[in-house]
Design a protein around this motif. Sequence first.
Motif, PDB file in Angstrom:
ATOM      1  N   ARG A  57       0.880  -1.315   0.039  1.00  8.81           N
ATOM      2  CA  ARG A  57       0.039   0.100   0.128  1.00  8.81           C
ATOM      3  C   ARG A  57       0.968   1.273  -0.130  1.00  8.81           C
ATOM      4  O   ARG A  57       0.726   2.110  -0.700  1.00  8.81           O
ATOM      5  CB  ARG A  57      -0.897  -0.077   1.448  1.00  8.81           C
ATOM      6  N   ASP A  64       0.782   9.543  -0.519  1.00 12.13           N
ATOM      7  CA  ASP A  64      -0.489   9.537   0.160  1.00 12.13           C
ATOM      8  C   ASP A  64      -0.413   9.803   1.606  1.00 12.13           C
ATOM      9  O   ASP A  64       0.664   9.599   2.033  1.00 12.13           O
ATOM     10  CB  ASP A  64      -1.644   8.497  -0.437  1.00 12.13           C
ATOM     11  N   GLN A  65      -1.673  10.111   2.178  1.00  7.97           N
ATOM     12  CA  GLN A  65      -1.586  10.198   3.395  1.00  7.97           C
ATOM     13  C   GLN A  65      -1.631   8.780   4.203  1.00  7.97           C
ATOM     14  O   GLN A  65      -2.744   8.011   3.647  1.00  7.97           O
ATOM     15  CB  GLN A  65      -2.734  10.964   4.049  1.00  7.97           C
ATOM     16  N   HIS A  66      -0.502   8.399   5.012  1.00  9.05           N
ATOM     17  CA  HIS A  66      -0.631   6.827   5.451  1.00  9.05           C
ATOM     18  C   HIS A  66      -0.578   7.203   7.019  1.00  9.05           C
ATOM     19  O   HIS A  66       0.552   7.275   7.626  1.00  9.05           O
ATOM     20  CB  HIS A  66       0.557   6.391   5.118  1.00  9.05           C
ATOM     21  N   SER A  67      -1.721   7.317   7.855  1.00  8.53           N
ATOM     22  CA  SER A  67      -1.870   7.871   9.088  1.00  8.53           C
ATOM     23  C   SER A  67      -1.811   6.075   9.698  1.00  8.53           C
ATOM     24  O   SER A  67      -2.069   5.081   9.180  1.00  8.53           O
ATOM     25  CB  SER A  67      -2.992   8.326   9.514  1.00  8.53           C
ATOM     26  N   GLY A  69      -3.438   5.073  12.238  1.00  4.63           N
ATOM     27  CA  GLY A  69      -4.910   4.518  11.876  1.00  4.63           C
ATOM     28  C   GLY A  69      -5.334   3.846  11.014  1.00  4.63           C
ATOM     29  O   GLY A  69      -5.847   2.952  10.792  1.00  4.63           O
ATOM     30  N   ASP A  70      -4.928   4.624   9.669  1.00  4.24           N
ATOM     31  CA  ASP A  70      -5.518   4.048   8.447  1.00  4.24           C
ATOM     32  C   ASP A  70      -4.560   2.753   8.094  1.00  4.24           C
ATOM     33  O   ASP A  70      -5.137   1.852   7.642  1.00  4.24           O
ATOM     34  CB  ASP A  70      -5.012   4.901   7.363  1.00  4.24           C
ATOM     35  N   LEU A  71      -3.329   2.611   8.294  1.00  2.00           N
ATOM     36  CA  LEU A  71      -2.599   1.453   8.093  1.00  2.00           C
ATOM     37  C   LEU A  71      -3.160   0.430   8.881  1.00  2.00           C
ATOM     38  O   LEU A  71      -3.131  -0.757   8.616  1.00  2.00           O
ATOM     39  CB  LEU A  71      -1.076   1.566   8.204  1.00  2.00           C
ATOM     40  N   ALA A  73      -5.964   0.065  10.199  1.00  5.86           N
ATOM     41  CA  ALA A  73      -7.174  -0.552  10.042  1.00  5.86           C
ATOM     42  C   ALA A  73      -7.148  -1.524   8.611  1.00  5.86           C
ATOM     43  O   ALA A  73      -8.077  -2.287   8.493  1.00  5.86           O
ATOM     44  CB  ALA A  73      -8.300   0.847   9.741  1.00  5.86           C
ATOM     45  N   ALA A  74      -6.345  -1.266   7.784  1.00  2.00           N
ATOM     46  CA  ALA A  74      -5.967  -1.941   6.530  1.00  2.00           C
ATOM     47  C   ALA A  74      -5.885  -3.355   6.940  1.00  2.00           C
ATOM     48  O   ALA A  74      -6.018  -4.176   6.036  1.00  2.00           O
ATOM     49  CB  ALA A  74      -4.839  -1.376   5.776  1.00  2.00           C
TER      50      ALA A  74
END
Length: 145
Positions: A57, A64-67, A69-71, A73-74
């Motif tokens: 990813r 891209d924004q890779h916070s 929390g986002d990573l 959650a993935a």
Amino acid sequence: MSARVRRSLLADGVTAEAAEELVSIMLAHLATAGRDGARREPPGALEQTRARMVTDRVHGAPFDQHSLGDLAAAVHLSPYHFLRAFTRAVGVTPHRYVAAVRAERLRRLLARDGATVASVAELAGIDPRHVRRLHRQELGIRRRP
């Protein structure tokens, strides 16, 4: 067994690199699975497939924004658990990993003939000052006082 799988994959037209990757994933799965199919990973371990999902990813869209929390959650983990597991699996924190991927991409873009900091920044969709700062951080260059 792995030799048979490898031959079968190659016969089906899969590239040698892809066949090796699939066989290694299969062997890793077999090594970590018990007789009953239960996983035998140490508590908190981030399995290779989840780590690969995150790294793919980041490599796919480094700017891209890779916070955190986002990573997290993935791969369906809490941010704190993901931070510890990713660091253990990859060897660096997610933030450092993303920064290193971005710096490497910028280095490649800057190595092109006729590339300028401004053109690379525009291509990456970031501010030219950010390009310079990332480049300095990765090279370990400190600003003069």
